[in-house]
Design a protein around this motif. Sequence first.
Motif, PDB file in Angstrom:
ATOM      1  N   ALA A 101       0.827  -1.208   0.000  1.00  0.00           N
ATOM      2  CA  ALA A 101       0.000   0.000   0.000  1.00  0.00           C
ATOM      3  C   ALA A 101       0.861   1.257   0.000  1.00  0.00           C
ATOM      4  O   ALA A 101       0.556   2.233  -0.697  1.00  0.00           O
ATOM      5  CB  ALA A 101      -0.934  -0.008   1.209  1.00  0.00           C
ATOM      6  N   VAL A 102       1.944   1.238   0.766  1.00  0.00           N
ATOM      7  CA  VAL A 102       2.841   2.399   0.818  1.00  0.00           C
ATOM      8  C   VAL A 102       3.489   2.625  -0.544  1.00  0.00           C
ATOM      9  O   VAL A 102       3.528   3.759  -1.046  1.00  0.00           O
ATOM     10  CB  VAL A 102       3.916   2.208   1.922  1.00  0.00           C
ATOM     11  CG1 VAL A 102       5.011   3.252   1.800  1.00  0.00           C
ATOM     12  CG2 VAL A 102       3.266   2.277   3.298  1.00  0.00           C
ATOM     13  N   PHE A 103       4.005   1.581  -1.166  1.00  0.00           N
ATOM     14  CA  PHE A 103       4.624   1.723  -2.480  1.00  0.00           C
ATOM     15  C   PHE A 103       3.614   2.167  -3.533  1.00  0.00           C
ATOM     16  O   PHE A 103       3.924   2.989  -4.403  1.00  0.00           O
ATOM     17  CB  PHE A 103       5.308   0.424  -2.908  1.00  0.00           C
ATOM     18  CG  PHE A 103       6.670   0.261  -2.320  1.00  0.00           C
ATOM     19  CD1 PHE A 103       7.676   1.169  -2.594  1.00  0.00           C
ATOM     20  CD2 PHE A 103       6.953  -0.800  -1.480  1.00  0.00           C
ATOM     21  CE1 PHE A 103       8.937   1.020  -2.053  1.00  0.00           C
ATOM     22  CE2 PHE A 103       8.215  -0.959  -0.932  1.00  0.00           C
ATOM     23  CZ  PHE A 103       9.202  -0.039  -1.221  1.00  0.00           C
ATOM     24  N   ALA A 104       2.394   1.655  -3.451  1.00  0.00           N
ATOM     25  CA  ALA A 104       1.361   2.064  -4.408  1.00  0.00           C
ATOM     26  C   ALA A 104       1.032   3.541  -4.225  1.00  0.00           C
ATOM     27  O   ALA A 104       0.886   4.281  -5.209  1.00  0.00           O
ATOM     28  CB  ALA A 104       0.110   1.206  -4.216  1.00  0.00           C
ATOM     29  N   GLY A 105       0.945   3.987  -2.985  1.00  0.00           N
ATOM     30  CA  GLY A 105       0.669   5.398  -2.710  1.00  0.00           C
ATOM     31  C   GLY A 105       1.782   6.302  -3.199  1.00  0.00           C
ATOM     32  O   GLY A 105       1.534   7.353  -3.799  1.00  0.00           O
ATOM     33  N   LEU A 106       3.018   5.904  -2.944  1.00  0.00           N
ATOM     34  CA  LEU A 106       4.150   6.703  -3.402  1.00  0.00           C
ATOM     35  C   LEU A 106       4.214   6.752  -4.928  1.00  0.00           C
ATOM     36  O   LEU A 106       4.475   7.804  -5.514  1.00  0.00           O
ATOM     37  CB  LEU A 106       5.463   6.140  -2.841  1.00  0.00           C
ATOM     38  CG  LEU A 106       5.686   6.344  -1.346  1.00  0.00           C
ATOM     39  CD1 LEU A 106       6.944   5.594  -0.915  1.00  0.00           C
ATOM     40  CD2 LEU A 106       5.798   7.808  -1.002  1.00  0.00           C
ATOM     41  N   GLY A 107       3.966   5.625  -5.548  1.00  0.00           N
ATOM     42  CA  GLY A 107       3.963   5.583  -7.007  1.00  0.00           C
ATOM     43  C   GLY A 107       2.886   6.477  -7.590  1.00  0.00           C
ATOM     44  O   GLY A 107       3.111   7.188  -8.577  1.00  0.00           O
ATOM     45  N   GLN A 108       1.719   6.478  -6.969  1.00  0.00           N
ATOM     46  CA  GLN A 108       0.626   7.325  -7.424  1.00  0.00           C
ATOM     47  C   GLN A 108       0.988   8.805  -7.288  1.00  0.00           C
ATOM     48  O   GLN A 108       0.711   9.607  -8.182  1.00  0.00           O
ATOM     49  CB  GLN A 108      -0.608   7.025  -6.578  1.00  0.00           C
ATOM     50  CG  GLN A 108      -1.910   7.189  -7.274  1.00  0.00           C
ATOM     51  CD  GLN A 108      -3.058   6.702  -6.410  1.00  0.00           C
ATOM     52  OE1 GLN A 108      -2.970   6.702  -5.182  1.00  0.00           O
ATOM     53  NE2 GLN A 108      -4.136   6.281  -7.038  1.00  0.00           N
TER      54      GLN A 108
END
Length: 61
Positions: free
Chosen positions: A16-23
Amino acid sequence: MAEKPKSMVLGVVVAAVFAGLGQMVIRKIKADRAARDNRVTVPLDAETRAKISDALRTPSK
């Protein structure tokens, strides 16, 4: 001895953290491109330049 089942919570949180940062990175890139593509530069006349210069030179109270 049987192995203890590992918790999936850490993996889900990391994903979730990586997805948020990527977004966030993708949004920033798109915003920068849009700002660059839509920039409108208008030549300033002498009066406007003088006002800006005076505003920058005059210390605020």
